[in-house]
Motif scaffolding. Structure first.
Motif, short mmCIF file in Angstrom:
data_model
loop_
_atom_site.label_atom_id
_atom_site.label_comp_id
_atom_site.label_asym_id
_atom_site.label_seq_id
_atom_site.Cartn_x
_atom_site.Cartn_y
_atom_site.Cartn_z
N ALA A 18 0.86 -1.06 0.10
CA ALA A 18 0.12 0.08 -0.02
C ALA A 18 0.75 1.12 0.03
CB ALA A 18 -0.92 -0.12 1.28
N ILE A 19 2.03 1.28 0.79
CA ILE A 19 2.90 2.29 0.79
C ILE A 19 3.43 2.68 -0.54
CG2 ILE A 19 5.26 3.06 1.52
CD1 ILE A 19 4.38 1.64 4.15
N ILE A 20 3.90 1.61 -1.15
CA ILE A 20 4.21 1.72 -2.76
C ILE A 20 3.26 2.15 -3.53
CG2 ILE A 20 5.31 0.75 -4.70
CD1 ILE A 20 6.88 -1.25 -2.54
N ALA A 21 2.09 1.76 -3.58
CA ALA A 21 1.10 1.78 -4.77
C ALA A 21 0.49 3.11 -4.43
CB ALA A 21 -0.23 0.56 -4.48
N ASN A 22 0.30 3.63 -3.15
CA ASN A 22 -0.39 4.92 -2.87
C ASN A 22 0.88 6.05 -2.75
OD1 ASN A 22 -2.98 3.85 -2.38
ND2 ASN A 22 -2.45 3.33 -0.45
N LYS A 23 1.94 5.67 -3.24
CA LYS A 23 3.06 6.64 -3.07
C LYS A 23 2.86 7.55 -1.84
CE LYS A 23 3.67 7.14 -7.95
NZ LYS A 23 2.68 6.01 -8.45
N GLY A 81 -2.80 -4.50 -5.76
CA GLY A 81 -1.60 -4.27 -5.04
C GLY A 81 -1.40 -5.00 -3.92
N GLY A 82 -2.49 -5.73 -3.29
CA GLY A 82 -2.29 -6.51 -2.25
C GLY A 82 -1.53 -7.80 -2.51
N SER A 83 -1.58 -8.47 -1.29
CA SER A 83 -0.85 -9.88 -1.44
C SER A 83 -1.64 -10.84 -2.42
CB SER A 83 -1.02 -10.66 -0.12
OG SER A 83 -2.34 -10.67 0.48
N ASP A 84 -3.03 -10.88 -2.74
CA ASP A 84 -3.32 -11.76 -3.69
C ASP A 84 -2.87 -11.16 -5.01
OD1 ASP A 84 -4.65 -12.45 -1.49
OD2 ASP A 84 -6.75 -11.31 -1.98
#
Length: 325
Positions: free
Chosen positions: A105-110, A164-167
């Motif tokens: 989430a940190i990466i995907a949401n910048k 962007g989650g684990s799945d």
């Protein structure tokens, strides 16, 4: 040395007094310390379950006298993380529960903040993922699924959790191993496991990926077929190969762990690590993990920090392939 009877009588005292006096003898019931647990997610989810299970075990083992659990949900933990960094700074009796989902989430949401700003204490558990298909699916094995992906990935829609989650990450890893461009995948994200399950049972998607627990009842009932799991080895009571056994060189645990705030002393950090290690070695924790299908993958301190850096790099590469970073 701080008298445990007076230890951490308030959050303010926690920051000033520290956590260094904790000796962790299971014999001190009435004067055991109190801790604060921050959950950057809504009640009821995996991180919240982890926090409440920790509280239960720590109490039963008489390692703490109590805890206060604070929930701040939103955006895979990136709403709560800045609050933990700024408002809990230096509070040596505090822990935040987080995991792989927050890294993504940190990466995907910048996000403006990341996990290098907090203090790694321990990786606790991993939950392997499951690849399933509807009972009527033509895919009998994971190899069948991969063959279809190679033929035309757009015709193999896969249901899972948030983008962007684990799945989603596991789907990307499977595709990468098979030589299928991640940008060509058809991933259908759902906000909750129930919605993804409905799509599978309604044959609206070709396959689904989630934690095994999300699908276990329908697999046992014969409504879904379990093709493979992402664990490191076969799991007792689960009649399915690992992805590696199925010829797909991928292993993934949706890991969860705990972090102290920034600004804690070395003594507080060491005491928290000892507290969590003691909990993780208890029979009560082992029983809870077994009941919840959590695999124990304890890693603490500097080794945990090293793992976190490596996992962040790996997840960033996958999300970049998926067009999410």
């Amino acid at each position: 040395m701080l008298n445990r009877r007076r230890f951490l009588t308030s959050t303010a005292a926690a920051g000033a007094a520290g956590f260094a006096a904790l000796h962790l003898s299971p014999a001190f019931a009435q004067d055991a310390p109190q801790i604060q647990i921050f959950v950057p997610a809504a009640p009821g989810g995996g991180w919240d379950q982890t926090a409440r299970t920790m509280d239960q075990v720590l109490r039963s083992e008489k390692l703490i006298s109590g805890s206060q659990i604070t929930n701040v949900g939103g955006a895979g933990g990136t709403v709560g993380l800045p609050q933990f960094i700024s408002q809990w700074n230096g509070k040596g009796n505090s822990l935040m529960v987080a995991g792989m989902v927050m890294v993504g989430a940190i990466i995907a949401n910048k996000s403006a903040n990341n996990l290098t700003e907090v203090t790694p204490i321990a990786r606790l558990t991993g939950e392997f993922e499951a690849l399933v298909v509807p009972a009527a699916s033509p895919f009998k094995t994971a190899a069948d699924f991969v063959a279809a992906l190679k033929a035309d990935p757009t015709k193999v829609p896969v249901a899972g959790g948030s983008a962007g989650g684990s799945d989603h990450i596991l789907f990307g890893l499977i595709a990468k191993t098979a030589g299928v461009p991640a940008a060509n995948l058809s991933y259908v994200p759902f906000a909750g496991g129930g919605e993804a399950l409905s799509a599978l049972l309604g044959n609206q998607v070709a396959a689904g990926i989630s934690g095994y627990g999300e699908f276990s009842e329908q697999v046992k009932a014969g409504a879904l077929r379990l093709l493979a799991i992402s664990a490191d080895k076969r799991q007792e009571g689960i009649d399915a190969p690992t992805l590696k056994e199925a010829g797909i060189d991928v292993e993934l645990f949706n890991w969860r762990g705990v972090f102290a705030p920034p600004g804690v002393s070395d003594a507080d950090k060491a005491a928290m690590i000892t507290l969590v290690e003691t909990m993780a070695k208890s029979d009560a924790w082992a029983t809870e993990c077994k009941n919840r299908n959590w695999t124990q993958i304890l890693l603490t301190g500097d080794a945990y920090a090293k793992f976190l850096a490596e996992d962040t790099t790996r997840i960033a590469a996958i999300l970049k392939d998926l067009g999410l970073a």
